[in-house]
Motif scaffolding. Structure first.
Motif, PDB file in Angstrom:
ATOM      1  N   LYS A 290      40.004  32.909  32.319  1.00  0.00           N
ATOM      2  CA  LYS A 290      39.974  31.733  31.435  1.00  0.00           C
ATOM      3  C   LYS A 290      39.655  30.463  32.211  1.00  0.00           C
ATOM      4  CE  LYS A 290      42.832  29.383  27.982  1.00  0.00           C
ATOM      5  NZ  LYS A 290      44.190  29.232  27.451  1.00  0.00           N
ATOM      6  N   PHE A 291      39.981  30.459  33.506  1.00  0.00           N
ATOM      7  CA  PHE A 291      39.751  29.245  34.301  1.00  0.00           C
ATOM      8  C   PHE A 291      38.670  29.446  35.365  1.00  0.00           C
ATOM      9  CE2 PHE A 291      43.832  28.809  32.283  1.00  0.00           C
ATOM     10  CZ  PHE A 291      43.618  27.613  31.605  1.00  0.00           C
ATOM     11  N   GLY A 292      37.647  30.190  34.963  1.00  0.00           N
ATOM     12  CA  GLY A 292      36.416  30.244  35.747  1.00  0.00           C
ATOM     13  C   GLY A 292      36.480  31.082  36.998  1.00  0.00           C
ATOM     14  N   MET A 293      37.431  32.005  37.085  1.00  0.00           N
ATOM     15  CA  MET A 293      37.524  32.833  38.296  1.00  0.00           C
ATOM     16  C   MET A 293      37.339  34.299  37.930  1.00  0.00           C
ATOM     17  SD  MET A 293      40.564  30.965  40.426  1.00  0.00           S
ATOM     18  CE  MET A 293      41.680  30.695  39.062  1.00  0.00           C
ATOM     19  N   ASP A 294      36.605  35.007  38.795  1.00  0.00           N
ATOM     20  CA  ASP A 294      36.410  36.443  38.602  1.00  0.00           C
ATOM     21  C   ASP A 294      37.549  37.166  39.317  1.00  0.00           C
ATOM     22  OD1 ASP A 294      35.716  39.135  39.012  1.00  0.00           O
ATOM     23  OD2 ASP A 294      33.583  38.661  38.813  1.00  0.00           O
ATOM     24  N   PRO A 295      38.393  37.898  38.588  1.00  0.00           N
ATOM     25  CA  PRO A 295      39.563  38.533  39.225  1.00  0.00           C
ATOM     26  C   PRO A 295      39.178  39.467  40.367  1.00  0.00           C
ATOM     27  CG  PRO A 295      39.722  38.676  36.834  1.00  0.00           C
ATOM     28  CD  PRO A 295      38.354  38.149  37.142  1.00  0.00           C
ATOM     29  N   ILE A 296      37.995  40.091  40.305  1.00  0.00           N
ATOM     30  CA  ILE A 296      37.577  40.991  41.380  1.00  0.00           C
ATOM     31  C   ILE A 296      37.108  40.185  42.593  1.00  0.00           C
ATOM     32  CG2 ILE A 296      35.984  42.849  42.041  1.00  0.00           C
ATOM     33  CD1 ILE A 296      38.095  43.625  39.901  1.00  0.00           C
ATOM     34  N   LEU A 297      36.303  39.148  42.338  1.00  0.00           N
ATOM     35  CA  LEU A 297      35.757  38.362  43.450  1.00  0.00           C
ATOM     36  C   LEU A 297      36.850  37.645  44.241  1.00  0.00           C
ATOM     37  CD1 LEU A 297      32.492  36.697  42.070  1.00  0.00           C
ATOM     38  CD2 LEU A 297      32.704  38.580  43.712  1.00  0.00           C
TER      39      LEU A 297
END
Ligand SMILES: [Zn+2]
Length: 386
Positions: free
Chosen positions: A371-378
């Motif tokens: 939701k806040f622009g972050m990729d959980p994997i990256l």
């Protein structure tokens, strides 16, 4: 038994008891008198401080001195009783000796629980807690069971010391929400969370790992967010077990992460993954403990509300704060985070990976991160200080 025998026996008894009495007196033994039940006196009252608070538009008002340790002392300084005020600043100090003249009650800027000081405010120069002492006085009323209540007039903290008690009172919010896991504040050995605060106006608010303490500017004590933000840094350090590092407990150089170029930092600035992580965490601790998703500075600016996406991903502390608040909401408050912080995590990705290993609610927390622009994997592979 004849009357004569009875009379002789009575004389013997008298003589025996007289001998016994002489022996007791000679031995210096007091003869026990039937003891009257000692009257218990209970000194009851409330501690107050007058404080203007940034979150309330500096509307100065009386606040109750919650979580403040109190000591009841006799005229010659003997400690009669100790305790801690309730969340609403009340104390009830009971002792048979509290009815004597010259008894005093002292409030200290320390907060004890489970028999230990857990957090405190100390002078920046003497490093000792602040104290307010008042003579015990007030109307006395006797209950049916004989207990005498002394209605102590309100204990008012000196105006220039109000900040010390506002710090104590505010830190209780973090204590109340700390959860049941984590190396500190849950029964295991833990240094008291110490705020060094006084009339000094230089220095701002800063967590100093080498001191193990927070140093707070005089005026910064108006902001609950600032108090809890600095406490959030200390908590991260203790959750990582860093207070146990070095040559034995509480000794040696306090390890902390390399936070790179972190000055200035702000919720909407891009810094680096480590600076953004620790500052984002501290903001989130404050907002969650207060139930107020803003960051209100000591000058009253409430210009951060953590529901916006900033650039750049996990190099922006605002994104990390917002994602953490979402995670706390959907997955167990501070409790599970505290467990995931069991060692030093130097990026949000490292913390997030530890949560995943502990098999928490990953679908819901992934959504909070995205939701806040972050990729959980990256972010899992995001390098420290990049
Ligand atoms: Zn900070």
């Amino acid at each position: 038994m004849t009357d004569n025998t009875q009379a002789r026996a009575d004389r013997w008894r008298k003589r025996l008891s007289a001998v016994a009495m002489a022996v007791l007196i000679a031995a210096g033994v007091a003869v026990a008198q039937p003891a009257a039940a000692a009257t218990t006196y209970c000194v009851k009252g409330t501690g107050y401080y007058w404080q203007s608070i940034a979150e309330d538009d500096f509307d100065s008002s009386w606040n109750t001195a919650g979580s403040s340790d109190w000591t009841l002392k006799s005229a010659n300084g003997q400690v009669l009783k100790k305790g801690t005020t309730s969340a609403d600043g009340r104390f009830s100090a009971c002792s048979p000796a509290a009815g004597a003249s010259g008894v005093t009650l002292t409030l200290s800027s320390t907060a004890s629980a489970n028999g230990r000081v857990q957090w405190r405010t100390v002078s920046r120069t003497s490093l000792t807690p602040y104290q307010i002492t008042v003579p015990v006085s007030g109307a006395r009323t006797t209950a049916a069971d004989g207990t005498v209540t002394i209605a102590q007039p309100n204990v008012q903290i000196d105006g220039n010391l109000a900040g010390a008690w506002h710090i104590i009172d505010t830190l209780r919010l973090l204590w109340d929400k700390r959860g049941s896991t984590g190396a500190c504040w849950n029964g295991s050995a833990c240094e008291a969370l110490t705020f060094r605060w006084g009339t000094q106006t230089s220095g701002g608010g800063v967590w100093v790992p080498e001191l193990h303490d927070v140093v707070l500017d005089y005026g910064d004590a108006t902001s609950k967010h600032t108090i809890l933000h600095e406490a959030g840094h200390w908590w991260q350090w203790t959750l990582a077990g860093q207070h146990l590092e070095g040559n034995g407990k509480y000794k040696g150089w306090a390890k902390w992460m390399d936070i790179g170029d972190c000055d200035p930092h702000d919720y909407d600035l891009t810094t680096n993954t480590t600076c953004a992580w620790t500052e984002g965490w501290a903001n989130a601790v404050a907002a969650h403990a207060l139930g107020d998703r803003r960051y209100v500075y000591a000058d009253g600016r409430p210009d951060a509300v953590f529901d916006t996406t900033y650039s750049t991903a996990d190099r922006s502390e605002g994104n990390i704060t917002a994602a953490l608040l979402g995670i706390f909401d959907v997955d167990g408050g501070f409790d599970r985070s505290a467990k995931a912080m069991g060692t030093l995590r130097t990026t949000f990705g490292q913390y997030y990976g530890a949560r995943g290993t502990l098999k928490y609610n990953n679908a819901a927390t992934d959504a909070a991160v995205k939701k806040f622009g972050m990729d959980p994997i990256l972010i899992l592979s995001s390098a420290p200080v990049s």
